[in-house]
Design a protein around this motif. Structure first.
Motif, PDB file in Angstrom:
ATOM      1  N   GLN A   9      -3.536   9.056  -6.543  1.00 40.79           N
ATOM      2  CA  GLN A   9      -4.859   8.449  -6.386  1.00 40.79           C
ATOM      3  C   GLN A   9      -5.160   7.478  -7.525  1.00 40.79           C
ATOM      4  O   GLN A   9      -5.692   6.394  -7.297  1.00 40.79           O
ATOM      5  N   LEU A  10      -4.805   7.861  -8.746  1.00 41.95           N
ATOM      6  CA  LEU A  10      -5.011   6.982  -9.885  1.00 41.95           C
ATOM      7  C   LEU A  10      -4.143   5.729  -9.761  1.00 41.95           C
ATOM      8  O   LEU A  10      -4.609   4.613 -10.019  1.00 41.95           O
ATOM      9  N   ALA A  11      -2.905   5.902  -9.337  1.00 45.42           N
ATOM     10  CA  ALA A  11      -2.014   4.753  -9.137  1.00 45.42           C
ATOM     11  C   ALA A  11      -2.592   3.832  -8.061  1.00 45.42           C
ATOM     12  O   ALA A  11      -2.551   2.601  -8.201  1.00 45.42           O
ATOM     13  N   GLN A  12      -3.145   4.396  -7.000  1.00 48.43           N
ATOM     14  CA  GLN A  12      -3.733   3.582  -5.930  1.00 48.43           C
ATOM     15  C   GLN A  12      -4.924   2.794  -6.456  1.00 48.43           C
ATOM     16  O   GLN A  12      -5.120   1.624  -6.101  1.00 48.43           O
ATOM     17  N   ARG A  13      -5.729   3.407  -7.319  1.00 45.66           N
ATOM     18  CA  ARG A  13      -6.874   2.681  -7.897  1.00 45.66           C
ATOM     19  C   ARG A  13      -6.396   1.531  -8.772  1.00 45.66           C
ATOM     20  O   ARG A  13      -6.992   0.457  -8.767  1.00 45.66           O
ATOM     21  N   LEU A  14      -5.312   1.760  -9.518  1.00 47.71           N
ATOM     22  CA  LEU A  14      -4.768   0.674 -10.336  1.00 47.71           C
ATOM     23  C   LEU A  14      -4.243  -0.456  -9.463  1.00 47.71           C
ATOM     24  O   LEU A  14      -4.452  -1.634  -9.756  1.00 47.71           O
ATOM     25  N   VAL A  15      -3.575  -0.100  -8.370  1.00 47.47           N
ATOM     26  CA  VAL A  15      -3.038  -1.112  -7.453  1.00 47.47           C
ATOM     27  C   VAL A  15      -4.176  -1.900  -6.815  1.00 47.47           C
ATOM     28  O   VAL A  15      -4.059  -3.105  -6.590  1.00 47.47           O
ATOM     29  N   SER A  16      -5.298  -1.250  -6.545  1.00 42.70           N
ATOM     30  CA  SER A  16      -6.420  -1.954  -5.915  1.00 42.70           C
ATOM     31  C   SER A  16      -6.988  -3.034  -6.817  1.00 42.70           C
ATOM     32  O   SER A  16      -7.688  -3.943  -6.345  1.00 42.70           O
ATOM     33  N   LEU A  17      -6.674  -2.988  -8.107  1.00 42.18           N
ATOM     34  CA  LEU A  17      -7.131  -4.012  -9.043  1.00 42.18           C
ATOM     35  C   LEU A  17      -6.237  -5.253  -9.029  1.00 42.18           C
ATOM     36  O   LEU A  17      -6.600  -6.279  -9.594  1.00 42.18           O
ATOM     37  N   VAL A  18      -5.078  -5.142  -8.377  1.00 41.03           N
ATOM     38  CA  VAL A  18      -4.149  -6.265  -8.289  1.00 41.03           C
ATOM     39  C   VAL A  18      -4.726  -7.297  -7.321  1.00 41.03           C
ATOM     40  O   VAL A  18      -5.216  -6.942  -6.248  1.00 41.03           O
ATOM     41  N   PRO A  19      -4.686  -8.585  -7.688  1.00 39.54           N
ATOM     42  CA  PRO A  19      -5.227  -9.622  -6.801  1.00 39.54           C
ATOM     43  C   PRO A  19      -4.570  -9.586  -5.425  1.00 39.54           C
ATOM     44  O   PRO A  19      -3.382  -9.275  -5.300  1.00 39.54           O
ATOM     45  N   GLN A  26       2.251  -4.855  -4.153  1.00 38.70           N
ATOM     46  CA  GLN A  26       1.392  -3.695  -4.355  1.00 38.70           C
ATOM     47  C   GLN A  26       2.122  -2.362  -4.191  1.00 38.70           C
ATOM     48  O   GLN A  26       1.904  -1.444  -4.973  1.00 38.70           O
ATOM     49  N   GLN A  27       2.982  -2.265  -3.190  1.00 35.23           N
ATOM     50  CA  GLN A  27       3.695  -0.989  -2.998  1.00 35.23           C
ATOM     51  C   GLN A  27       4.619  -0.698  -4.168  1.00 35.23           C
ATOM     52  O   GLN A  27       4.683   0.438  -4.643  1.00 35.23           O
ATOM     53  N   ASP A  28       5.325  -1.728  -4.641  1.00 36.99           N
ATOM     54  CA  ASP A  28       6.189  -1.530  -5.803  1.00 36.99           C
ATOM     55  C   ASP A  28       5.362  -1.129  -7.022  1.00 36.99           C
ATOM     56  O   ASP A  28       5.747  -0.232  -7.776  1.00 36.99           O
ATOM     57  N   LEU A  29       4.233  -1.796  -7.211  1.00 36.57           N
ATOM     58  CA  LEU A  29       3.363  -1.470  -8.337  1.00 36.57           C
ATOM     59  C   LEU A  29       2.827  -0.047  -8.226  1.00 36.57           C
ATOM     60  O   LEU A  29       2.757   0.675  -9.205  1.00 36.57           O
ATOM     61  N   THR A  31       4.184   2.521  -6.772  1.00 38.92           N
ATOM     62  CA  THR A  31       5.262   3.447  -7.127  1.00 38.92           C
ATOM     63  C   THR A  31       5.486   3.461  -8.632  1.00 38.92           C
ATOM     64  O   THR A  31       5.585   4.532  -9.242  1.00 38.92           O
ATOM     65  N   ASN A  32       5.545   2.271  -9.225  1.00 45.93           N
ATOM     66  CA  ASN A  32       5.780   2.183 -10.665  1.00 45.93           C
ATOM     67  C   ASN A  32       4.631   2.792 -11.466  1.00 45.93           C
ATOM     68  O   ASN A  32       4.862   3.507 -12.442  1.00 45.93           O
ATOM     69  N   PHE A  33       3.388   2.504 -11.074  1.00 47.06           N
ATOM     70  CA  PHE A  33       2.242   3.085 -11.764  1.00 47.06           C
ATOM     71  C   PHE A  33       2.305   4.608 -11.691  1.00 47.06           C
ATOM     72  O   PHE A  33       2.085   5.297 -12.672  1.00 47.06           O
ATOM     73  N   GLY A  34       2.599   5.129 -10.519  1.00 45.36           N
ATOM     74  CA  GLY A  34       2.676   6.580 -10.346  1.00 45.36           C
ATOM     75  C   GLY A  34       3.745   7.200 -11.231  1.00 45.36           C
ATOM     76  O   GLY A  34       3.512   8.232 -11.869  1.00 45.36           O
ATOM     77  N   ASP A  35       4.920   6.569 -11.279  1.00 45.59           N
ATOM     78  CA  ASP A  35       6.005   7.098 -12.113  1.00 45.59           C
ATOM     79  C   ASP A  35       5.654   7.050 -13.593  1.00 45.59           C
ATOM     80  O   ASP A  35       5.896   8.004 -14.333  1.00 45.59           O
ATOM     81  N   VAL A  36       5.082   5.932 -14.024  1.00 44.44           N
ATOM     82  CA  VAL A  36       4.717   5.780 -15.439  1.00 44.44           C
ATOM     83  C   VAL A  36       3.641   6.802 -15.824  1.00 44.44           C
ATOM     84  O   VAL A  36       3.719   7.435 -16.879  1.00 44.44           O
TER      85      VAL A  36
END
Length: 82
Positions: A9-19, A26-29, A31-36
């Motif tokens: 959920q946190l990774a999804q919120r971060l992705v939603s900030l991407v233009p 977005q999908q790659d981000l 996944t990467n946000f979630g892993d990090v």
């Protein structure tokens, strides 16, 4: 501690900030946000809320015992001084 769903959920919120123009990335981000995030949280020395509450209660009981012993010592010292 955060479970995988919270991290996602946190990774999804971060992705939603991407233009929006970067929608393809977005999908790659996500996944990467979630892993990090998961790796970072694993490195932290965290305790569960339950463990924290148990330790808080233990500390409160210990503090009460110390205060009682301090009062008892003060009373004994006052009695010995007279």
């Amino acid at each position: 501690m955060m479970d995988r769903q919270d991290i996602d959920q946190l990774a999804q919120r971060l992705v939603s900030l991407v233009p929006p123009g970067l929608a393809q990335a977005q999908q790659d981000l996500r996944t990467n946000f979630g892993d990090v995030l998961a790796q970072g949280l694993r490195r932290l020395d965290l305790v569960t809320r339950e463990e924290f509450e148990v330790q808080t209660q233990l500390l409160a009981r210990t503090r009460a015992k110390v205060e009682a012993l301090e009062k008892r010592i003060a009373d004994l010292e006052a009695g010995a001084g007279t």
